[in-house]
Design a protein around this motif. Sequence first.
Motif, PDB file in Angstrom:
ATOM      1  N   VAL A 191     -15.185   4.983  12.168  1.00 43.72           N
ATOM      2  CA  VAL A 191     -15.382   5.513  10.814  1.00 43.72           C
ATOM      3  C   VAL A 191     -14.028   5.651  10.121  1.00 43.72           C
ATOM      4  CG1 VAL A 191     -16.333   7.397   9.432  1.00 43.72           C
ATOM      5  CG2 VAL A 191     -17.380   6.826  11.638  1.00 43.72           C
ATOM      6  N   VAL A 192     -13.933   5.169   8.900  1.00 41.65           N
ATOM      7  CA  VAL A 192     -12.730   5.372   8.086  1.00 41.65           C
ATOM      8  C   VAL A 192     -13.140   6.087   6.809  1.00 41.65           C
ATOM      9  CG1 VAL A 192     -10.768   4.314   6.909  1.00 41.65           C
ATOM     10  CG2 VAL A 192     -11.651   3.295   9.021  1.00 41.65           C
ATOM     11  N   ASP A 193     -12.702   7.337   6.681  1.00 44.04           N
ATOM     12  CA  ASP A 193     -12.972   8.113   5.471  1.00 44.04           C
ATOM     13  C   ASP A 193     -11.912   7.769   4.428  1.00 44.04           C
ATOM     14  OD1 ASP A 193     -14.164   9.894   3.788  1.00 44.04           O
ATOM     15  OD2 ASP A 193     -13.394  11.694   4.775  1.00 44.04           O
ATOM     16  N   GLU A 194     -12.340   7.671   3.159  1.00 40.12           N
ATOM     17  CA  GLU A 194     -11.419   7.305   2.067  1.00 40.12           C
ATOM     18  C   GLU A 194     -10.731   5.967   2.362  1.00 40.12           C
ATOM     19  OE1 GLU A 194     -11.755   9.182  -0.403  1.00 40.12           O
ATOM     20  OE2 GLU A 194     -12.299  11.153   0.310  1.00 40.12           O
ATOM     21  N   PHE A 195     -11.521   4.954   2.705  1.00 43.60           N
ATOM     22  CA  PHE A 195     -10.930   3.685   3.147  1.00 43.60           C
ATOM     23  C   PHE A 195     -10.231   2.941   2.017  1.00 43.60           C
ATOM     24  CE2 PHE A 195     -14.895   1.928   1.551  1.00 43.60           C
ATOM     25  CZ  PHE A 195     -14.604   0.624   1.192  1.00 43.60           C
ATOM     26  N   TYR A 196     -10.420   3.365   0.774  1.00 43.43           N
ATOM     27  CA  TYR A 196      -9.706   2.740  -0.332  1.00 43.43           C
ATOM     28  C   TYR A 196      -8.193   2.885  -0.183  1.00 43.43           C
ATOM     29  CZ  TYR A 196      -9.011   7.441  -2.268  1.00 43.43           C
ATOM     30  OH  TYR A 196      -8.636   8.754  -2.450  1.00 43.43           O
ATOM     31  N   LYS A 197      -7.759   3.853   0.639  1.00 46.52           N
ATOM     32  CA  LYS A 197      -6.331   4.064   0.834  1.00 46.52           C
ATOM     33  C   LYS A 197      -5.680   2.945   1.654  1.00 46.52           C
ATOM     34  CE  LYS A 197      -6.021   8.988   0.152  1.00 46.52           C
ATOM     35  NZ  LYS A 197      -4.887   8.827  -0.773  1.00 46.52           N
ATOM     36  N   ALA A 198      -6.473   2.018   2.130  1.00 44.78           N
ATOM     37  CA  ALA A 198      -5.906   0.839   2.787  1.00 44.78           C
ATOM     38  C   ALA A 198      -5.315  -0.132   1.773  1.00 44.78           C
ATOM     39  CB  ALA A 198      -6.978   0.136   3.621  1.00 44.78           C
ATOM     40  N   SER A 199      -5.572   0.120   0.505  1.00 42.41           N
ATOM     41  CA  SER A 199      -5.005  -0.711  -0.557  1.00 42.41           C
ATOM     42  C   SER A 199      -3.708  -0.103  -1.064  1.00 42.41           C
ATOM     43  CB  SER A 199      -5.996  -0.834  -1.720  1.00 42.41           C
ATOM     44  OG  SER A 199      -5.370  -1.379  -2.859  1.00 42.41           O
ATOM     45  N   ALA A 200      -2.665  -0.926  -1.166  1.00 45.11           N
ATOM     46  CA  ALA A 200      -1.378  -0.448  -1.675  1.00 45.11           C
ATOM     47  C   ALA A 200      -1.499   0.029  -3.118  1.00 45.11           C
ATOM     48  CB  ALA A 200      -0.330  -1.553  -1.574  1.00 45.11           C
TER      49      ALA A 200
END
Length: 694
Positions: A191-200
Amino acid sequence: MESFETLSKINALVEAGHEERARDHLILLLDAMEKTGQAYSPLLNHLVRRVGLYPYLDSETADWCDRLALEAFKVEVGDGERKPLHREQSALLSKLLGGLSVAVSAPTSFGKSFVIDAFVALRKPKTVLLIVPTIALMDEARRRLCRKFGSTYKIVTTTDVEEFGEKTIFIFPQERAVTYANRIKSLDLFVVDEFYKASAAFDKIRSPSLIRAILRFSSISRQRYFLAPNISQLRENPFTRGMEFIRLDFNTVVLKKHDLSKEVGGDVKKKESALLGILDGKVKTLIYAGSHSQVSLVATLVEQHQRNVASLKLFEFSNWLEINYSKAWYLPKLIKKGVGVHNGQIHRSLSQIQIKLFDEADGLDAMISTSSIIEGVNTSAERVVVWSNKNGTSKLSDFDYKNILGRGGRMFRHFIGEVYILEKPPAEEESQLHLELPDSLLGMAELNTIKGDLSSEQLRKAAEFEAEISRVFDLPVVRELQSSGRLQSSDSSLIARIVTSVSRDPTSWRVLAYLNSTNSSKWSNALYKAIDLDRVGWDAPFNKVVRFVEVLSGAWAKTIPELLKGLDGIGIGIEEFFKLERIITFKLSSLLNDINAVHARIAPDRGFDIAPFIHRMTHAFLPAVVYQLEEYGLPRMISRRIHDGGILDMSNPELRLENAVEALVSEKGRIERLVGDGFDRYVLENFFSGVVTT
């Protein structure tokens, strides 16, 4: 109030296919009825069912068919009872139970995490990894999952756990997860919460470490569940390949926006007056200030113009802060006004205490926050005030703006979220999520899993890294250090600088041995030499960082006020104390870890190892278990009292967190008698509530 005419209008909207508008009208009606204590009619219950809000159904007044539907949407959620999901939660859970991997975008108030609990309760996976963006969210998830599943699962949040349970739930920020790269062999659910943070585009600094974690753990996981708010489209990328993207706009609360920005017109006095007017009255309010300097400005405004609240609990908390932290700090004065502060720097236990007080009816009425309230904690308020349209020094994006607004209202707490906007909001835009491989990862071992997706330019840069390393050292050794998690950096250029510097002159790096000295005045040369390899992102002069390390080395023997006295000569107050402690426990300790790992391989006969020093620095020079307990909500000064009281030897290097927690729970009565009935007792209750399972 409820009337046949009102219900008919809502029903007409449903029949016409305008379900979202119908749901908004219905939620507004439910809010009004809650305030007057009016019972739901069978017709109202039926409309609640039709718009999918099953958790809001009143089984006492619903007719038999709606009660039957309510039972059909109830699931096990791990706390010993069945609870209803709303329609879209149920559909999402069904996909996960069907074995699909899902990336979902849904509003903040949707209840995405609730689906995790239901999945664990129903599917009973053996191994789950949950990556969260902050320590605060890690502790929140730990408390929730420990309460529900602590009797059957081992909950792991620290980096030094050697033995896992037959069933284990790992909860980490992404940087901490990397240290487990070689220890977690397989996952049933990742599970990755707030996965948008993988974007620079959303988090330039931390996205490489999250991408690295996604690459590593996706390759060993049977199923993945990625969560985010406000994403309109997920572009094709190798990191979410094989996952179904679902965008859900299902609202469970209503936001009422009051845009005062034109009325304020940039006039500071009008803006201040508007805020003070909004704060007039006991309504739970989050104030987004945007930066640490603006937090201080708003805190000063509130402290100067608001009356003290008549609360013994808050008065005791204020005194407790002055005694244990600093009399010169603005927070103790602010607490007396019924207002707290949330940012990413203060000690975790202080953030937890304030959030707990904010959630209580007779606690804090308002919280002033930086962007940490967007990502740092799952709390909500009846009112949200957008004081600033910036995030630090940059303009607030529409994406972050919507996230802030999403803190208004929460299912079962506030049907309506009132939002007050005091500065011009950003232009509305669609939030497309584009996940790309950062250049900093082009030398990472994890790249092998997506090598076929790299462009020719990326392959060239990756080859350059390999050639640079190979000129001075053995590339397979570096790869082994990376894949095992012993190299913590997710910046291949930094790793190349470390390998090059240490390889070319290993003798000069013997200065590291001085870090094992008990005389902290001998540490400076080694620390400056290490910092010189990574001069970016310290957010503090290097001489302050080094001096802080020297003074903090006495953290277990001295109180925080005593440490501050030793730092007074270089102008470090309580807020900079918090900032520097975070810098050395993460950035500096990680840098020293990587240098030490490389030097140990290049000079295997060096005759020393600074791993014990790094271990101490990682834990702010406190006994490791004391630092870890602080993440669990037990501040270091209470741990010191427990230690001095002879209840538990906190300084025992063999003591592990789980054993310490078990011992503290068994000695709960003695500890309560030791601390008495002051605010320490309140803090203890918060701590014990997070470690005792159902």
